[in-house]
Design a protein around this motif. Structure first.
Motif, PDB file in Angstrom:
ATOM      1  N   ILE A  37     -13.374  -4.437 -55.070  1.00  0.00           N
ATOM      2  CA  ILE A  37     -13.894  -4.998 -53.944  1.00  0.00           C
ATOM      3  C   ILE A  37     -13.622  -6.266 -53.640  1.00  0.00           C
ATOM      4  CG2 ILE A  37     -16.173  -5.153 -52.712  1.00  0.00           C
ATOM      5  CD1 ILE A  37     -15.582  -2.131 -53.759  1.00  0.00           C
ATOM      6  N   VAL A  38     -12.734  -6.632 -52.632  1.00  0.00           N
ATOM      7  CA  VAL A  38     -12.176  -8.017 -52.191  1.00  0.00           C
ATOM      8  C   VAL A  38     -12.979  -8.576 -51.422  1.00  0.00           C
ATOM      9  CG1 VAL A  38     -10.472  -9.280 -51.873  1.00  0.00           C
ATOM     10  CG2 VAL A  38      -9.951  -7.325 -52.822  1.00  0.00           C
ATOM     11  N   HIS A  39     -13.892  -9.557 -51.587  1.00  0.00           N
ATOM     12  CA  HIS A  39     -14.684 -10.551 -50.754  1.00  0.00           C
ATOM     13  C   HIS A  39     -13.783 -11.697 -50.283  1.00  0.00           C
ATOM     14  CE1 HIS A  39     -17.403  -8.623 -53.604  1.00  0.00           C
ATOM     15  NE2 HIS A  39     -18.349  -8.684 -52.633  1.00  0.00           N
ATOM     16  N   ARG A  40     -13.819 -11.864 -48.920  1.00  0.00           N
ATOM     17  CA  ARG A  40     -13.010 -12.941 -48.485  1.00  0.00           C
ATOM     18  C   ARG A  40     -13.932 -13.710 -47.525  1.00  0.00           C
ATOM     19  NH1 ARG A  40      -8.961  -8.844 -47.987  1.00  0.00           N
ATOM     20  NH2 ARG A  40      -7.179  -9.207 -49.396  1.00  0.00           N
ATOM     21  N   LYS A  41     -14.559 -14.548 -47.940  1.00  0.00           N
ATOM     22  CA  LYS A  41     -15.602 -15.579 -47.332  1.00  0.00           C
ATOM     23  C   LYS A  41     -14.833 -16.910 -46.863  1.00  0.00           C
ATOM     24  CE  LYS A  41     -19.961 -17.716 -47.983  1.00  0.00           C
ATOM     25  NZ  LYS A  41     -21.196 -18.148 -48.802  1.00  0.00           N
ATOM     26  N   GLY A  42     -14.557 -16.555 -45.458  1.00  0.00           N
ATOM     27  CA  GLY A  42     -13.661 -17.545 -44.945  1.00  0.00           C
ATOM     28  C   GLY A  42     -12.246 -17.463 -45.596  1.00  0.00           C
ATOM     29  N   ALA A  43     -11.706 -16.535 -45.594  1.00  0.00           N
ATOM     30  CA  ALA A  43     -10.185 -16.285 -45.864  1.00  0.00           C
ATOM     31  C   ALA A  43      -9.705 -15.091 -45.119  1.00  0.00           C
ATOM     32  CB  ALA A  43     -10.086 -16.004 -47.315  1.00  0.00           C
ATOM     33  N   THR A  44      -8.542 -15.312 -44.832  1.00  0.00           N
ATOM     34  CA  THR A  44      -7.746 -14.448 -43.918  1.00  0.00           C
ATOM     35  C   THR A  44      -7.150 -13.385 -44.691  1.00  0.00           C
ATOM     36  OG1 THR A  44      -7.454 -15.826 -42.078  1.00  0.00           O
ATOM     37  CG2 THR A  44      -5.956 -13.929 -42.055  1.00  0.00           C
ATOM     38  N   PRO A  45      -7.041 -11.962 -44.384  1.00  0.00           N
ATOM     39  CA  PRO A  45      -6.410 -11.036 -45.149  1.00  0.00           C
ATOM     40  C   PRO A  45      -4.764 -11.323 -44.547  1.00  0.00           C
ATOM     41  CG  PRO A  45      -7.955  -9.731 -43.857  1.00  0.00           C
ATOM     42  CD  PRO A  45      -7.997 -11.354 -43.521  1.00  0.00           C
ATOM     43  N   ALA A  46      -3.867 -11.206 -46.038  1.00  0.00           N
ATOM     44  CA  ALA A  46      -2.504 -11.503 -45.776  1.00  0.00           C
ATOM     45  C   ALA A  46      -1.494 -10.621 -46.620  1.00  0.00           C
ATOM     46  CB  ALA A  46      -2.361 -13.186 -46.108  1.00  0.00           C
ATOM     47  N   GLY A  47      -1.862  -9.357 -46.544  1.00  0.00           N
ATOM     48  CA  GLY A  47      -1.225  -8.321 -47.137  1.00  0.00           C
ATOM     49  C   GLY A  47       0.294  -8.304 -46.530  1.00  0.00           C
ATOM     50  N   LYS A  48       1.235  -7.787 -47.273  1.00  0.00           N
ATOM     51  CA  LYS A  48       2.407  -7.895 -46.684  1.00  0.00           C
ATOM     52  C   LYS A  48       2.567  -7.045 -45.323  1.00  0.00           C
ATOM     53  CE  LYS A  48       7.301  -6.987 -48.243  1.00  0.00           C
ATOM     54  NZ  LYS A  48       7.707  -8.470 -48.050  1.00  0.00           N
TER      55      LYS A  48
END
Length: 473
Positions: free
Chosen positions: A353-364
């Motif tokens: 479970i990936v939490h991104r608090k103030g971070a943008t998804p940047a998968g390829k």
């Protein structure tokens, strides 16, 4: 000096440790109750030395009781790892110590798997803003954040950028007419619009969420306070982008930033409180209380979180549709990405479970939008899928100073001059959102060249933000 607020470091200096007693002491201090700062510190030291003497004291009894029960309290807490799991920090030289400390604590959670800290990181609640944390089958409400599903949405129009200077008054009128801002603000019944998100089954299956449906309908298509905005600006593609189908050039674009409004904030508050009741953690980690996704409460939150994310997206859709219709424009491309969310993703062959608090998804290949501030560039980016960053990038420039500090530091004249120098017309906002209160977006972008490729640059020209002191961000 006498009225300066007592903080954790002051309590450490007189013998307290980072435990629940410190939390109770800080709560008592907020009330102050006529004591000077020095008197309060003297009393805190005396309670620590002899808690029994204060068991009948009206003010300090709660602290005395906790001090006497500390061993029992700690026995009931879920133990943290002795050491933090190693994690990557991007732009480390520009990140405050408070954010690093919060991330270190998060990486000591027993459910932590991997993590990373983005170059715009700064201290928040629980997980730092700019923190990325992958966990094993657990979701952390404060790891997601209060403004669940907060996002960026970009519409690029088949209209040359010169249109902005030629029609600034019309564009300003469109923004003022078709947007609404501020914590708690929304639309009257005759102004409301319908959207399929309001038909979600979660409103029917969850009684707590069902009670929020009218508020959600009222605020649909509106924006919060703080750093939320609606902007017209110049979108510059230095090269053609075949994947997006956009030729090299400068275009009129609409960029919005806001989230799930009162719906998301209320869901966050409710499930954070529930998580803290079910998952007792040591004091320094209590805002990272988590819910097991195999539990009823964990599933409830997961569904409610996803609803809040869908609702945030619907808000942007309504804003963009209204403005596109009024503008009579043809779209070249539309892009959206969100933060303050948790995703099910793969890491080392297992689901996390990936939490991104103030971070943008940047998968390829994943598209993202990283804004600067009201007077500095934003960037349309394409992710590189860097595993060390947990497929993430920054969500903006990141604050350089607190809102209070910004208000005390900068003048209206300084803000006015900076806006004029950058050709920006500002509608609303306060000194707390002055561009000078943010990190240099170019420095942040330079720290993540390994995480994203820049596709195009956005230059704000007409900016609307809340002007009522709202802090719903």
């Amino acid at each position: 000096m006498e009225n300066k607020r007592i903080n954790g470091n002051d309590l450490l200096a007189i013998g307290y440790k980072e435990n629940h007693a410190m939390g109770v002491a800080l709560k008592i201090n907020k009330r102050r109750l006529g004591f000077t700062r020095e008197q309060m510190l003297t009393n805190f030291k005396a309670v620590l030395a002899d808690p029994n003497r204060f068991l009948t004291d009206e003010v300090f009894r709660p602290l005395a009781e906790v001090l006497l029960q500390l061993d029992t309290i700690m026995e009931k807490c879920v133990p943290l790892r002795d050491e933090s799991i190693a994690y990557r920090v991007f732009g480390e030289e520009h990140i405050e110590a408070g954010a690093r400390k919060q991330m270190d604590i998060a990486m000591r959670l027993p459910v932590a798997v991997t993590g990373a800290l983005m170059p715009d990181a700064h201290q928040g609640y629980g997980l730092p803003i700019g923190g990325v944390l992958a966990t094993d089958n657990a979701v952390i409400p404060y790891g997601v954040g209060v403004d669940i599903g907060c996002r960026m949405a970009l519409s690029v129009f088949d209209i040359p950028a010169t249109y902005i200077e030629e029609h600034k008054d019309r564009l300003e009128e469109l923004i003022m007419k078709h947007t609404r801002f501020g914590a708690g603000n929304g639309y009257l019944k005759h102004e409301r619009v319908d959207h399929e998100v309001l038909d979600s089954s979660v409103f029917e299956s969850n009684a707590f969420v069902r009670a929020l449906k009218d508020k959600a309908w009222t605020q649909l298509g509106s924006s919060g306070g703080g750093n939320h905005f609606v902007e017209f600006g110049v979108m510059e593609f230095a090269d053609s982008d075949t994947a997006l189908g956009v030729a090299k050039g400068k275009y009129l674009a609409l960029l919005t930033h806001s989230g799930s409004r009162g719906l998301g904030a209320t869901i966050a508050g409710h499930y954070t409180k529930l998580a803290k009741q079910l998952c007792k953690l040591p004091y320094q980690a209590e805002n990272l209380a988590y819910l097991d996704l195999n539990s009823e409460e964990g599933q409830e939150y997961w569904l409610a979180m996803n609803l809040a994310g869908d609702y945030a997206s619907a808000c942007h859709e309504v804003i963009h549709d209204k403005i596109i219709l009024a503008l009579g424009a043809a779209l070249l491309t539309k892009i959206e990405n969100h933060h303050n969310f948790a995703w099910k993703e793969q890491y080392n062959g297992a689901e996390v479970i990936v939490h991104r608090k103030g971070a943008t998804p940047a998968g390829k290949g994943v598209m993202g939008i990283i804004p600067g501030s009201m007077a500095t560039p934003g960037f349309l980016v394409r992710g590189k899928g860097e595993v060390a960053a947990v497929n993430s990038a920054s969500h903006g420039a990141g604050r350089l100073m607190s809102r209070t500090q910004a208000i005390k530091t900068f003048s209206a004249a300084e803000l006015k001059m900076m806006l004029a120098d950058n050709g920006v017309r500002l509608l609303g906002a306060g000194m707390d959102e002055a561009p000078m209160a943010y990190k240099d977006i170019h420095t942040v972008m330079a720290a993540q060249t390994g995480l994203v490729d820049v596709v195009a640059t956005f230059l704000p020209r007409i900016v609307r933000m809340a002007d009522d002191g709202s802090r719903e961000d």
